[in-house]
Write an enzyme that holds these catalytic residues in place. Structure first.
Site, short mmCIF file in Angstrom:
data_model
loop_
_atom_site.label_atom_id
_atom_site.label_comp_id
_atom_site.label_asym_id
_atom_site.label_seq_id
_atom_site.Cartn_x
_atom_site.Cartn_y
_atom_site.Cartn_z
CD GLU A 103 -2.11 1.95 2.30
OE1 GLU A 103 -2.28 1.36 3.78
OE2 GLU A 103 -1.87 3.05 1.88
CB CYS A 114 -2.65 5.63 3.40
SG CYS A 114 -3.31 4.94 4.84
#
Ligand code: NAP
Length: 525
Positions: free
Chosen positions: A265, A302
């Site tokens: 990720e 994120c």
């Protein structure tokens, strides 16, 4: 508990022989004790050998025993008490309530995976019974279940020192799947990693499992990290961090004689679309919510809203004015590490110097080291489309507003975007048809679509998707948060014409685990 500076290879505490890593209090830049000497490829070899020897016994653990192991890890983390909170606050500069909340989330995540393991749905049992009389050919008895991939290497994330680090989502989902785990600790919080690592190792012992089920290594990504990813006994990798780090691991994994999946990720700017009716009716409220989401945790999420897209006009002007006002009053906040602070300053500096980006607000300055000042920029859609650099992630509390001249330009901006973890739509009833027209594009671009909320805050549950097309992740088919994360570490095996005595319990004719199987095309109740 005294921190030792040691790695954990199974139940053994071992000191590394490479350069020392020290935790740093980012609020003061002071080094914290003890020193953590990095491991070498020999330590990787030992940990992988142990993980491999643990695989067959660990994957054979009954569902209840595996669930109890996950619950024991949670209890052992809670038993660390304030020592864990104090150390995590000191190493990350994150506020105490945030770390306390993150500990709760980490333990809840482990317990949620325990529930998932017990329910057994993830085994995805499929049975096609034999049809001996079928013409022109009989059908054999075919039974499918999921099995673990094998030992998994997990790279702890800097921005979630508990929930996405040593016993975080990647570790919990891999252990739930039946995979031994070797964690490469993030150098930003070595003391927190040791405390959690020892809690996890205690749980291994308490539950009577093979010691190779869990190891914790310190050291450089380029030596320990690459050695782990390229070890033939490692069968999958979980990573959260930079695009360059994630891509380096993907390349190493693909170059192996036996390539393996890397679930990385990496980078996402999480577009927020403001539709006309919503903007007209509540520009100021939207601006408040947006800046709160942008500046939360110094923007080190994120899912931080790094891009706002809307049609130009008086309502957008009102939004920009209100957001700029709130950004100017935002206090500076300590960032996680000097490296992350420097990367943020570089990213913001690039935009400050960019001829096509206009700075409209800067937050308050901080007096102590590594202080994140919030930033808000504005650009025009045609400039955004012409300058790919304007969609680079600035990891921190900075965002760019893209002003569009038409609905067609909004669509072009969306088409131009890289893959994202999230896309947010702020809309009123009058905006629904315009939103519907953009949905096919948004579904192609992002893993989670939200209406009238903010992307920061990721629920750990069954329906969550924390994933998305590249570069949000390296594999858009999966999620790294929520119970579906377990699927990343499984693969199907089909058993043809096995006698009942030889079938695994999940596939036996009498269904002793009482699983909801797909039996001859029908899902059992
Ligand atoms: P990072 O630099 O990618 O490091 C994460 C982990 O990967 C560390 O253990 C690191 O080891 C290892 N690593 C990095 N590059 C490697 C390479 N080339 N080969 C092998 N291993 C490698 O991430 P970070 O330290 O957390 O933060 C740096 C930047 O990443 C931030 O400024 C931000 O831009 C981005 N970031 C993004 C997210 C997100 O969720 N989107 C989260 C965190 C960070 P070493 O410690 O030895 O370097």
């Amino acid at each position: 508990m005294t921190l030792t500076g040691n790695m954990l290879i199974g139940q053994q505490a071992i000191s590394g022989n490479r350069e020392a890593i020290r935790g740093i209090d980012p609020a003061t830049d002071l080094l914290l004790e003890p020193a953590y000497h990095g491991g070498s490829s020999e330590h990787v070899e030992q940990a992988c050998a142990l993980a491999w020897s643990a695989l067959d016994s660990y994957r054979a653990t009954p569902l209840d025993a595996r669930a109890e192991f996950l619950e024991t890890i949670a209890s052992e983390i809670e038993a660390l008490g304030d020592e864990l909170i104090d150390r995590a606050v000191a190493e990350t500069g994150l506020p105490r309530p945030r770390i306390q909340g993150e500990r709760g989330r980490t333990c809840q995540q482990l317990r949620t995976f325990a529930r998932t393991v017990r329910a057994g749905e993830w085994l995805d049992v499929r049975v096609d019974s034999a049809l001996p009389e079928r013409q022109p050919l009989p059908r054999p008895d075919l039974r499918q279940r999921q099995v673990p991939l094998g030992p998994v290497a997990v790279f702890g994330a800097s921005n979630f020192p508990l929930a996405f680090s040593v016993a975080g989502g990647d570790t919990a989902s891999a252990l739930a799947a039946g995979c031994p785990v070797i964690v490469k600790a993030h150098g930003a919080h070595p003391g927190t990693s040791e405390l959690v690592g020892r809690a996890l190792a205690r749980a291994v012992k308490l539950c009577g499992l093979h010691e190779g089920v869990f190891s914790l290594l310190f050291g450089s990504g380029r030596e320990v990290g690459i050695a782990l990813v390229t070890d033939p006994r490692i069968k999958a990798v979980g990573f959260t961090g930079s695009r360059s780090g994630g891509m380096a691991l993907c390349s190493a994994a693909q170059a192996r004689p036996e390539p393996i999946p890397v679930y990385a990720e990496m980078s996402s700017i999480n577009p927020v679309l403001l539709f006309p009716a919503a903007l007209q009716s509540r520009a100021e409220t939207l601006a408040q919510g947006f800046v709160a989401s942008l500046t939360q945790g110094a923007g080190q999420f994120c899912t931080n809203p790094g891009l706002v897209i809307a049609r130009q006009g008086p309502a957008l002007e009102r939004f920009i004015h209100a957001a700029a006002d709130k950004v100017r009053r935002s206090p500076a906040q300590t960032m996680l590490t000097p490296g992350i602070f420097n990367a943020y300053e570089t990213g913001v500096g690039t935009l400050l110097e960019h001829a096509q980006a206009q700075s409209v607000a800067t937050g308050l300055r901080g007096e102590t080291p590594n202080q994140c000042q919030a930033h808000l920029f504005v650009t025009q859609a045609r400039d955004f489309l012409a300058n790919p650099a304007l969609q680079a992630e600035m990891f921190g509390a900075a965002s760019l507003i893209v002003q569009c001249a038409s609905v067609e330009e909004i669509r072009q901006v969306l088409e131009h975007l890289e893959g994202q973890l999230t896309a947010t739509l702020h809309l009123d009833d009058g905006d629904v048809e315009s939103a519907r027209a953009l949905l096919p594009t948004l579904e192609r671009k992002a893993g989670r679509l939200l209406v009238n909320g903010w992307p920061t805050g990721v629920e750990v549950c069954d329906a969550m998707v924390h994933g998305g097309p590249f570069p949000a992740t390296s594999d858009a088919r999966c999620t790294s948060v929520g119970t579906a994360a377990i699927l990343r570490f499984l693969r199907p095996v089909c058993y043809q014409d096995f006698p009942d005595a030889l079938l695994p319990a999940a596939l036996k004719h009498g269904n002793p685990l009482q699983l909801r199987r797909l039996l001859d095309g029908q899902r059992e109740a």
